[in-house]
Write an enzyme that holds these catalytic residues in place. Sequence first.
Site, PDB file in Angstrom:
ATOM      1  N   HIS A   1      94.227 120.009  70.062  1.00 55.01           N
ATOM      2  CA  HIS A   1      94.084 118.720  69.376  1.00 55.01           C
ATOM      3  C   HIS A   1      93.574 118.853  67.952  1.00 55.01           C
ATOM      4  CE1 HIS A   1      94.941 116.617  73.105  1.00 55.01           C
ATOM      5  NE2 HIS A   1      94.214 117.547  73.681  1.00 55.01           N
TER       6      HIS A   1
ATOM      7  N   SER B   1      89.714 117.390  75.113  1.00 59.01           N
ATOM      8  CA  SER B   1      90.885 116.515  75.116  1.00 59.01           C
ATOM      9  C   SER B   1      90.608 115.123  75.656  1.00 59.01           C
ATOM     10  CB  SER B   1      92.024 117.173  75.895  1.00 59.01           C
ATOM     11  OG  SER B   1      91.593 117.522  77.192  1.00 59.01           O
TER      12      SER B   1
ATOM     13  N   LYS C   1     101.842 118.457  70.009  1.00 61.18           N
ATOM     14  CA  LYS C   1     100.985 117.295  69.751  1.00 61.18           C
ATOM     15  C   LYS C   1     101.094 116.938  68.264  1.00 61.18           C
ATOM     16  CE  LYS C   1      98.511 118.040  73.967  1.00 61.18           C
ATOM     17  NZ  LYS C   1      97.525 118.813  74.720  1.00 61.18           N
TER      18      LYS C   1
HETATM   19  C1  LIG Z   1      97.712 119.404  76.054  1.00 61.39           C
HETATM   20  C2  LIG Z   1      96.763 120.535  76.198  1.00 61.39           C
HETATM   21  C3  LIG Z   1      97.197 121.777  76.658  1.00 61.39           C
HETATM   22  C4  LIG Z   1      98.579 121.983  77.188  1.00 61.39           C
HETATM   23  O1  LIG Z   1      99.528 122.025  76.169  1.00 61.39           O
HETATM   24  P1  LIG Z   1     101.051 121.647  76.496  1.00 61.39           P
HETATM   25  O2  LIG Z   1     101.801 122.192  75.345  1.00 61.39           O
HETATM   26  O3  LIG Z   1     101.089 120.164  76.611  1.00 61.39           O
HETATM   27  O4  LIG Z   1     101.388 122.325  77.789  1.00 61.39           O
HETATM   28  C5  LIG Z   1      96.302 122.823  76.641  1.00 61.39           C
HETATM   29  N1  LIG Z   1      95.027 122.647  76.235  1.00 61.39           N
HETATM   30  C6  LIG Z   1      94.561 121.448  75.826  1.00 61.39           C
HETATM   31  C7  LIG Z   1      93.147 121.315  75.389  1.00 61.39           C
HETATM   32  C8  LIG Z   1      95.421 120.350  75.806  1.00 61.39           C
HETATM   33  O5  LIG Z   1      94.958 119.159  75.450  1.00 61.39           O
END
Ligand SMILES: *Cc1c(COP(=O)(O)O)cnc(C)c1O
Length: 392
Positions: A206, A178, A237
């Site tokens: 992602h 990330s 996302k």
């Molecule tokens: C954003 C993210 C999460 C958490 O997800 P949310 O729905 O925002 O709680 C978990 N793993 C990775 C790799 C992320 O980038």
Amino acid sequence: MRTFAEELAALRSEGLFRSMRVVEGSQSGRILLDGREVLLFCSNNYLGLADHPKLKKAAIMAVESSGVGSGASRLVSGTMELHEALENRIAAFKGTDAALVFNSGYAANTGIVSAIVGRGDVIFSDRLNHASIVDGALLSRARFVRYPHNDMTALRRLLEDTEVENGRRLIVTDGVFSMDGDLAKLPELAALKREFGALLMVDDAHGMGVLGETGRGCAELCGIMADVDIQMGTLGKAMGSFGAYAAASGEIIDYLVNRARSFIFSTSLPPAVLAASMAALDMVDSPDGAELRASLARNTLLFKSGLQAAGFDTMGSETQIVPVYVGGAEQTMEFSRLLLAEGVFVQGIRPPTVPAGSCRLRCTLMANQSEDDVVQAVAAIISVGKRLRIIE
Ligand SMILES: *Cc1c(COP(=O)(O)O)cnc(C)c1O
């Protein structure tokens, strides 16, 4: 004992104090910050679905038909038709027997990891994995072995050297890292998983919606969908909605229903969110989705090649997440402040999110940015980078 005021003062003096910025409007290519329009380059709304008319309409209709709240946790009265429909849709999309929806990616990772391993088991985790995986590992009480980022030789040695009597081995990795935007070596991980009889879990926060020919994520991109025991991903996302999922065999999903505490002990997602996620899956799986992915890829190429040509270090980015290496925390935050003055909103990333000395701007591209805005952002980053002597 140090007071909170002292702790906060220490954070400030190290350049590590964090605070929130309020944005006005939806997560589109331009937003209002303190009443001023700026270019948004730090949202994970990669496909621009967060304010898409089809998602908004689906959410509004779900509120009209099913109300606002879900009223209870899933095992009480909080499983609505929309939960079941979304889970079936995700399983079909991912090509698995079953799927389970979680309230967020954070809740999914802490719940899944702490459910599937425990005392006597061993977790092998990439050193750059997301904090929610680390927290799940700590909750699980399993032995937690971290391997150097993407180092398959080191992982093999650790798998060979770590005694596991009767216990499970879990290899867990981000699909797209990330903060670095590079990819896990999934084919190698799949081979190691088979050789050592381990379980493989991939966090595709992602990649979901973005990667692979049809947006099914990093496992599709690498052609190893069948080798991943647990495909975890998020819906907040690229999918533009909210929540997360695990896609896996029926057995694993049944097990999570019985053992994942973040699933069991929390009120379920509300109808509007579920309906928006369904609409997002329809979009991603359609020609419109392919067009959005193509637009995101064009913006990413334009942005990254512009920065690289100017001499910036984009830290091995292979995706729409493009870090710009700076180094120190103070200088990174200064870079971010000066960019904002130029009308470009990008967050600086510091410890504990990334290791000390590797602070960076984390830039993200979206399908709903115009080509002109991408060009303008690149020019602003180059101008500030020269002023700060990060490039020549
Ligand atoms: C954003 C993210 C999460 C958490 O997800 P949310 O729905 O925002 O709680 C978990 N793993 C990775 C790799 C992320 O980038």
